[in-house]
Every structure is written in structure tokens, then in C-alpha cells.
Enzyme design. Structure first.
Site, short mmCIF file in Angstrom:
data_model
loop_
_atom_site.label_atom_id
_atom_site.label_comp_id
_atom_site.label_asym_id
_atom_site.label_seq_id
_atom_site.Cartn_x
_atom_site.Cartn_y
_atom_site.Cartn_z
N CYS A 81 -26.34 -4.61 -8.54
CA CYS A 81 -26.23 -4.41 -9.98
C CYS A 81 -25.63 -3.04 -10.31
O CYS A 81 -24.45 -2.84 -10.06
CB CYS A 81 -27.58 -4.65 -10.66
SG CYS A 81 -27.37 -4.99 -12.42
N HIS A 179 -30.05 -8.82 -8.73
CA HIS A 179 -31.02 -7.97 -8.04
C HIS A 179 -31.74 -8.74 -6.94
O HIS A 179 -32.83 -9.25 -7.18
CB HIS A 179 -32.09 -7.49 -9.03
CG HIS A 179 -31.64 -6.51 -10.04
ND1 HIS A 179 -31.84 -5.16 -9.91
CD2 HIS A 179 -31.03 -6.68 -11.22
CE1 HIS A 179 -31.36 -4.54 -10.97
NE2 HIS A 179 -30.87 -5.43 -11.79
N GLU A 181 -33.37 -7.50 -4.72
CA GLU A 181 -34.62 -6.76 -4.48
C GLU A 181 -35.73 -7.20 -5.43
O GLU A 181 -36.89 -6.83 -5.24
CB GLU A 181 -34.38 -5.24 -4.57
CG GLU A 181 -34.16 -4.65 -5.95
CD GLU A 181 -32.72 -4.74 -6.47
OE1 GLU A 181 -31.96 -5.62 -6.03
OE2 GLU A 181 -32.36 -3.92 -7.34
#
Ligand code: GLN
Length: 196
Positions: A81, A179, A181
Site C-alpha cells: 500500500c 495490505h 499484513e
């Protein structure tokens, strides 16, 4: 090979989530705040957050050039991002004073998906990861508007406005507009580690 050490740029944004995933995958991890923290890394991740803030902090802390140098010298690097924006050679709709590390031959459009869908989840088709599609978390995300011929498209998402490129790889550099993560799926991180 010995257990690799992965640095995560820890100036702002979702760096803890990257550290947690890399920890869970059994590699050594280190938050990167200064140029000294870059020494001896086998890979680097640049998290999501806010690229204008990250750019300012990187300049203030003197890591803009050192990070740009390690990316250019071939350190495997993952940007997600805002991290994708920081790795892009060209930023469309960036703030005039924002700077990127660069190194990835793409043009990204910042905040590209527009108001109605500033945040959304969507399945990202990523053949390099196999099935199923990757659960993409998009938060005021960019998309890849142009990519040079040496950039592989790794992921695309279908939106009302059309199909958009949201994951790419160029040599040892991987970037996603979403994302990974923040997803309950570590396949992007595992695929990235396989490039080390
Ligand atoms: N819109 C942000 C930027 O320009 C990126 C958002 C994110 O990382 N979730 O940096």
C-alpha cells in the site's frame, strides 16, 4: 542458508503486523528506523500507512537515500500500500513535496479507488500463489497505472471501473496495493521470502 533477517521500516503505519507475520514464519526480524538498522539485512518490508508522512519521516531521519540505495542494489524488498507508493518510480496524485525511494518501474495512482470504495475487501486473483484468490484488504489504496516490461503482474482485482493491477514483482522487489499484513493469510509473505 542461515535464518534470514528481515527488516521492516518502522517509521509509521502497519509495521508491527509485518513483524508479527515474519516472526511467525520463523525468520529473524528487525524494525528499521535508522540507516544503521539496514546493515546486514537479507530483505526489507515497507508497510502500509501514509506515504506523505512516511516520506517526511524518512527524510527527517536520514533514511530516504540509504533505503533507496539498498533497494537499488538488489535487496529483496516488499512494499504494501503506502509501501508500494514509496517504491514506485512515479507517483500520480502524490503531494508535490512527497518523495519515494523508487526502484520499481511502475507509475502508481495514489488513493486511486475513489471515495465510495476508500476501504474494501476484494478477492485478488494471484496465480503465483495458486488457489484460492488472496483476500485483499484495500484502505485508500493505490493501483498500478503503468508498468515497464520488466515488471511482472502478480495480482489483479475486478472493480466496477474495470480490472486493476494491484500486485507486481520486478526482480527481487514485490509490491501490493492491498495490505497482506492485515489479512489472515500469509501466502504473500511466504512467496516473498522464497525470493531471498
Ligand atoms: N493513501 C495512502 C498513501 O497515500 C496509502 C494508504 C495505505 O497504506 N493504507 O500513502
Amino acid at each position: 542458508m542461515n535464518v534470514p533477517t528481515v527488516g521492516v521500516l518502522a517509521l509509521q503505519g502497519a509495521f508491527r503486523e509485518h513483524l508479527n507475520i515474519f516472526d511467525s514464519l520463523g525468520v529473524n526480524t528487525r524494525g528499521v528506523r535508522t540507516s544503521a538498522d539496514l546493515a546486514g539485512l537479507d530483505a526489507l518490508a515497507i508497510p502500509g500507512g501514509e506515504s506523505t508522512t512516511m516520506s517526511r519521516l524518512a527524510a527527517d531521519l536520514g533514511v530516504l537515500e540509504p533505503v533507496a540505495d539498498v533497494v537499488r542494489s538488489g535487496l529483496p524488498t516488499l512494499g504494501t500500500c503506502a509501501g508500494m507508493i514509496m517504491l514506485a518510480d512515479e507517483v500520480i496524485d502524490g503531494r508535490s513535496d512527497q518523495q519515494s525511494f523508487g526502484g520499481l518501474q511502475i507509475a502508481v495512482r495514489r488513493n486511486a479507488f475513489g471515495r465510495q470504495s476508500e476501504s474494501f475487501e476484494a478477492q485478488v486473483s494471484m496465480p503465483v500463489l495458486g488457489e484460492p484468490a488472496f483476500p485483499g484488504v484495500f484502505i485508500r489504496a493505490p493501483w498500478v497505472e503503468q508498468a515497464s516490461e520488466s515488471v511482472e503482474v502478480w495480482g489483479q482485482v475486478e472493480r466496477p471501473e474495470g480490472s486493476r493491477i494491484v500486485a507486481v514483482r520486478q526482480g527481487p522487489v514485490v509490491a501490493t496495493a492491498f495490505h497482506p499484513e492485515l489479512a489472515d493469510d500469509d501466502r504473500v509473505h511466504r512467496k516473498f521470502l522464497s525470493l531471498i
